[in-house]
Enzyme design. Structure first.
Site, PDB file in Angstrom:
ATOM      1  N   GLY A  41       0.820  -1.205   0.000  1.00 12.03           N
ATOM      2  CA  GLY A  41       0.000   0.000   0.000  1.00 12.03           C
ATOM      3  C   GLY A  41       0.850   1.248   0.000  1.00 12.03           C
ATOM      4  O   GLY A  41       2.079   1.200  -0.078  1.00 12.03           O
ATOM      5  N   GLN A  42       0.177   2.383   0.088  1.00 10.43           N
ATOM      6  CA  GLN A  42       0.849   3.688   0.028  1.00 10.43           C
ATOM      7  C   GLN A  42       0.160   4.631   0.991  1.00 10.43           C
ATOM      8  O   GLN A  42      -1.068   4.720   1.022  1.00 10.43           O
ATOM      9  CB  GLN A  42       0.766   4.265  -1.399  1.00 10.43           C
ATOM     10  CG  GLN A  42       1.370   5.646  -1.560  1.00 10.43           C
ATOM     11  CD  GLN A  42       2.864   5.609  -1.746  1.00 10.43           C
ATOM     12  OE1 GLN A  42       3.390   4.659  -2.309  1.00 10.43           O
ATOM     13  NE2 GLN A  42       3.550   6.625  -1.255  1.00 10.43           N
ATOM     14  N   GLY A  43       0.932   5.310   1.820  1.00 17.85           N
ATOM     15  CA  GLY A  43       0.379   6.292   2.739  1.00 17.85           C
ATOM     16  C   GLY A  43       1.110   7.609   2.619  1.00 17.85           C
ATOM     17  O   GLY A  43       1.968   7.797   1.748  1.00 17.85           O
TER      18      GLY A  43
ATOM     19  N   VAL B 163       4.579   0.858   1.502  1.00 22.15           N
ATOM     20  CA  VAL B 163       4.769  -0.230   2.450  1.00 22.15           C
ATOM     21  C   VAL B 163       4.944  -1.524   1.658  1.00 22.15           C
ATOM     22  O   VAL B 163       4.169  -1.801   0.739  1.00 22.15           O
ATOM     23  CB  VAL B 163       3.572  -0.361   3.418  1.00 22.15           C
ATOM     24  CG1 VAL B 163       3.825  -1.467   4.436  1.00 22.15           C
ATOM     25  CG2 VAL B 163       3.301   0.959   4.128  1.00 22.15           C
TER      26      VAL B 163
ATOM     27  N   ASP C  10      -5.370   9.833  14.054  1.00 19.23           N
ATOM     28  CA  ASP C  10      -5.682   9.395  12.685  1.00 19.23           C
ATOM     29  C   ASP C  10      -6.286   7.990  12.697  1.00 19.23           C
ATOM     30  O   ASP C  10      -5.905   7.137  11.895  1.00 19.23           O
ATOM     31  CB  ASP C  10      -4.430   9.438  11.807  1.00 19.23           C
ATOM     32  CG  ASP C  10      -4.768   9.435  10.311  1.00 19.23           C
ATOM     33  OD1 ASP C  10      -5.913   9.816   9.959  1.00 19.23           O
ATOM     34  OD2 ASP C  10      -3.913   9.059   9.498  1.00 19.23           O
TER      35      ASP C  10
END
Length: 810
Positions: free
Chosen positions: A501-503, A508, A619
């Site tokens: 994924g991407q944050g 990641v 968050d």
């Protein structure tokens, strides 16, 4: 009659004494029973036996536990299926008139007995064995021969079975049973209702079971060799049917070392006959080479229980002519790193050092479908359907599958050499032209690029030196510093296929360490200045916070411009991958959803009240809730979290960070955050889990209601059950759903003072306690989208969605 009255009188007087008068005793004799308020202790004060009622239930039991380790674990229960009433204060464990150890209630009626006679005493040994002796000191009865749900090191080697508790609050006999099989070499099994296989370990090789991964610290099945004077350890079977090894090195807390269930592949026969399960693949089940699904329709629905069937009949079944060529004979396909199937046969006549002899034995018998040669065991063969196979990333054994000749000798495809040559020539020509064009463009921007590189290099050096100084100033005792090259190898050089994924922090990746441990690697984007502060924040926070519902950081890495955080890998990824997927959300039954809600609540309660410093997450959302192999939740992503003093109520920040839809009104509009900000996010999260609807993409068009207002309207009108995800049908607890909707609406009230604390939330969720009537939520931030129908819901979920929204004042 008079003597019985005197006995009752003294028991009554004893029950009124304060707890400090309830002395520890070292044996039970005919003249000295064990009454409630007393405990029987072992000579070295390692174990203790006494009365207990689990989690303040209405029932009372006699149990055995480690004396000084918390949380208390009851490793043996006497009257598990015959509880005493919690209010009965005249109970005792005694040696009765017949010389039998028995447990009696307040009316002196026996509710449990060891079924022996003429015993003289009962004592508790330092190995946890509760024994009854005769006059000569011989053991007439032992608790280790009559176990409940737990196995202590002193019990290893005995032919015993463990049976689970019915639930965490109910020690009565549950549906799961664990024990050893009768074949040679034996296997460890978990059965449902005593006979249906639920989990299997694979054969025993004199030191371990070859079908399971070892514990992180100890050999889970040779723990009787661990020095008991320094380490406490036990194995139990949980009420959910999971074998666990727990240990305590400090003598203060229990820690999980190993558990039998790590992925759906651990379910017995997950892929049916001739199917092999690989936890890291999607779908997890595939047929062995030479086999096809028995039912394509069932497999398309991901129902693999029917397994696979052979595509081509074996040669030995159709051709008995011994003179056929080698290409006309059956052969074997090697399958590496697997958990060998169930129903093995041990050929002890085969030489212990010859793999070839094992192959010859199997090939000579047409009913032999596979063989394996295990160095520490010898030759194993299979003549029944191959079931319960699993492919491991490391360890495992080599299994040889018997196949027809046509499945082994496949024709190679014809190579179209001319076509490939032409394509290759054109590719080279295009590459040359493209390279010339790029070279000219690069010459024009060389000066500007050089200046940019100097500036970037300078910024990276400042960040790197700052991080090293920061790491030197802080103590991270639980944090391992990893070598960058080892993490690069583990992630296959950060291959895109391993990207999870991407944050806002960066991408990641999934990785695999040399010892077979799976990890998740956060790689800080080199262009992200804000990410450096998040990097520091996560290191400081997660390395010092330990809770089963918080994700565990394993280590970090800083090299040049590379900054990596290494976490335990969560095989089921994040909650949003289930909740907003039309097919996967059906896998979240109500029990799983309620467990996730309770787990997140426990994690937040720890952050707000039970950790060494109060932490505000800031968050909390579905994509930051990770799920382990059993769908247990773990709160992640502490890059935006803040530590605050316990006495400090509110904080103010000029930069608001978080995610739209989860931010409380006072935080989104005024930058004021507190633990009640997290409570608001938790309320939104609870309502999303119940409904499988995204709070920012739901709109009830007819009445112009957003997500929260719609939930409140249904609850206020007594129609809250209409809010439940329709895929659950009627398979949920209406009382639990109502309780969760109520909690969610209490948490999302506009005024922070009206919201409960996480202590209140945990209390409401774990009991029938009613909370106040929630006020209607008015403050919402809706999507500015066109709403075409009665209600609009955008179910598209991006796994790579950035998780940070920043709202700054002008």
């Amino acid at each position: 009659m008079q003597l019985g009255g005197v006995t009752l009188f003294f028991l009554f007087i004893f029950s009124l004494l304060p707890s400090q008068y309830g002395a520890e005793v070292y044996n039970i004799t005919p003249s000295r029973p064990l009454a409630e308020g007393q405990t029987l202790v072992s000579p070295g004060l390692r174990f203790e036996l006494g009365f207990f009622n689990p989690n303040s239930s209405a029932n009372k039991y006699v149990g055995l536990w480690h004396k000084s380790i918390y949380p208390r674990k009851y490793v043996w229960v006497a009257n598990r299926d015959n509880p005493l009433a919690a209010r009965d204060t005249f109970v005792s464990l005694r040696i009765g008139s017949s010389g039998s150890l028995e447990l009696v209630d307040g009316k002196q009626i026996s509710v449990w007995s060891a079924n022996i006679s003429n015993c003289s005493s009962a004592v508790l040994l330092d190995n946890g064995n509760f024994v009854v002796k005769d006059d000569m000191g011989a053991h007439m009865w032992e608790s280790s021969n009559n176990p409940s749900d737990s196995l202590l090191p002193s019990m290893v080697g005995k032919q015993i079975f463990l049976t689970s508790w019915r639930s965490d609050n109910d020690p009565s006999t549950g549906i799961f049973k664990a024990g050893y099989s009768a074949e040679l070499p034996s296997q460890s099994f978990i059965w449902i209702n005593g006979s249906i296989p639920y989990w299997r370990s694979g054969p025993w090789d004199q030191s371990k079971y070859i079908g399971v991964t070892p514990g992180t610290r100890y050999n889970s099945y040779s723990f009787n060799k661990i020095p008991s004077d320094k380490i406490f350890i036990y194995i139990d079977i949980s009420s959910e049917g999971v074998l666990r090894t727990m240990f305590s090195e400090s003598g203060k807390n229990w820690y999980l070392d190993w558990e039998s269930w790590k992925s759906p592949c651990d379910n017995y026969g997950a892929c049916g006959p001739f199917g092999v399960c690989t936890a890291s693949d999607s779908p997890i089940c595939k047929c062995l080479k030479g086999f096809i699904p028995k039912s394509n329709e069932e497999w398309s629905k991901r129902n693999w229980s029917g397994g696979c069937v052979r595509r081509t009949n074996l040669s030995c079944e159709t051709n008995t002519n011994d003179s056929v060529s080698s290409k006309g004979k059956d052969g074997f396909l090697k399958l590496e790193r697997v958990k060998v199937p169930d129903f093995h046969e041990y050929l002890n006549s085969v030489s212990l050092d010859k793999l070839e002899d094992c192959k010859i034995q199997c090939l000579s018998n047409c009913s032999c479908l596979a063989y394996a040669y295990v160095d520490t065991i010898g030759c194993l063969v299979w003549s029944k359907d191959l079931i319960d196979m699993q492919k491991f990333p490391s360890l495992g054994e080599d299994l040889y599958i018997r196949l027809a000749p046509s499945e082994l000798y496949e024709e190679k495809p014809i190579k179209l050499i001319a076509s490939l040559t032409a394509i290759g020539f054109m590719s080279i020509l295009i590459a040359i032209v493209f390279s010339l064009h790029r070279w000219r463009a690069n010459q024009k921007r060389h000066v500007g690029l050089t200046a940019w590189r100097l500036e970037t290099t300078s910024m990276i050096k400042i960040q790197r030196d700052g991080l090293r100084e920061y790491m030197g100033q802080h103590d991270f005792p639980e944090l391992k510093i990893y070598d960058f090259d080892s993490i690069s190898i583990a992630t296959d050089n950060f291959n895109i296929t391993n990207k999870l994924g991407q944050g806002g922090f960066g991408p990641v990746y999934k990785g695999m360490l040399p010892e077979g441990k799976e990890i998740a690697v956060k790689r800080l984007s080199s262009s992200s200045r804000q990410g450096v502060e998040e990097f520091k924040n996560e290191m400081l926070l997660i390395s010092n916070l330990q809770h089963k519902n918080l994700v565990r950081m394993m280590g970090c890495c800083v090299k040049e411009n590379e900054k990596l955080l290494i976490y335990e890998f969560m095989p089921n990824k994040s909650l949003d991958t289930f909740l907003y997927d039309l097919t996967k959300r059906a896998m979240l039954d109500w029990a799983s959803r309620f467990n996730i809600i309770q787990g997140v609540a426990r994690g937040l309660l720890y952050l707000h009240h039970d950790s060494y410093v109060k932490v505000i997450h800031r968050d909390l959302k579905v994509s930051n809730i990770l799920l382990d192999e059993r769908l247990n939740p773990k709160i992640s992503d502490f890059g935006l979290a803040r530590m605050v003093e316990e006495t400090q109520g509110l904080e103010n920040t000029q930069k608001v960070v978080g995610t739209r839809g989860y931010m409380s009104p006072e935080y989104a509009m005024g930058g004021i955050f507190s633990e009640k900000s997290d409570v608001y996010s938790f309320g939104v999260l609870v309502l999303e889990i119940i409904s499988s609807k995204k709070n920012t993409s739901f709109y009830f068009y007819d009445q112009q209601l957003g997500f929260l207002a719609y939930a409140w309207k249904l609850w206020n009108e007594g129609r809250a059950l209409e809010f439940v995800d329709e895929v659950l049908g009627d398979s949920y607890s209406s009382s639990e759903v109502m309780r969760c909707v109520h909690v969610g609406l209490l948490c999302v009230q506009d005024n922070a003072a009206d919201r409960p604390t996480m202590t209140d939330v945990a209390s409401i969720l774990s009991s029938e306690k009613d909370g106040p009537h929630p006020k209607r939520p008015v403050f919402t931030i809706q999507n500015s989208v066109y709403h075409p129908g009665p209600y609009y819901e955008n179910t598209n979920s991006s796994k790579n969605e950035a998780s940070i929204t920043i709202i700054e004042g002008r």
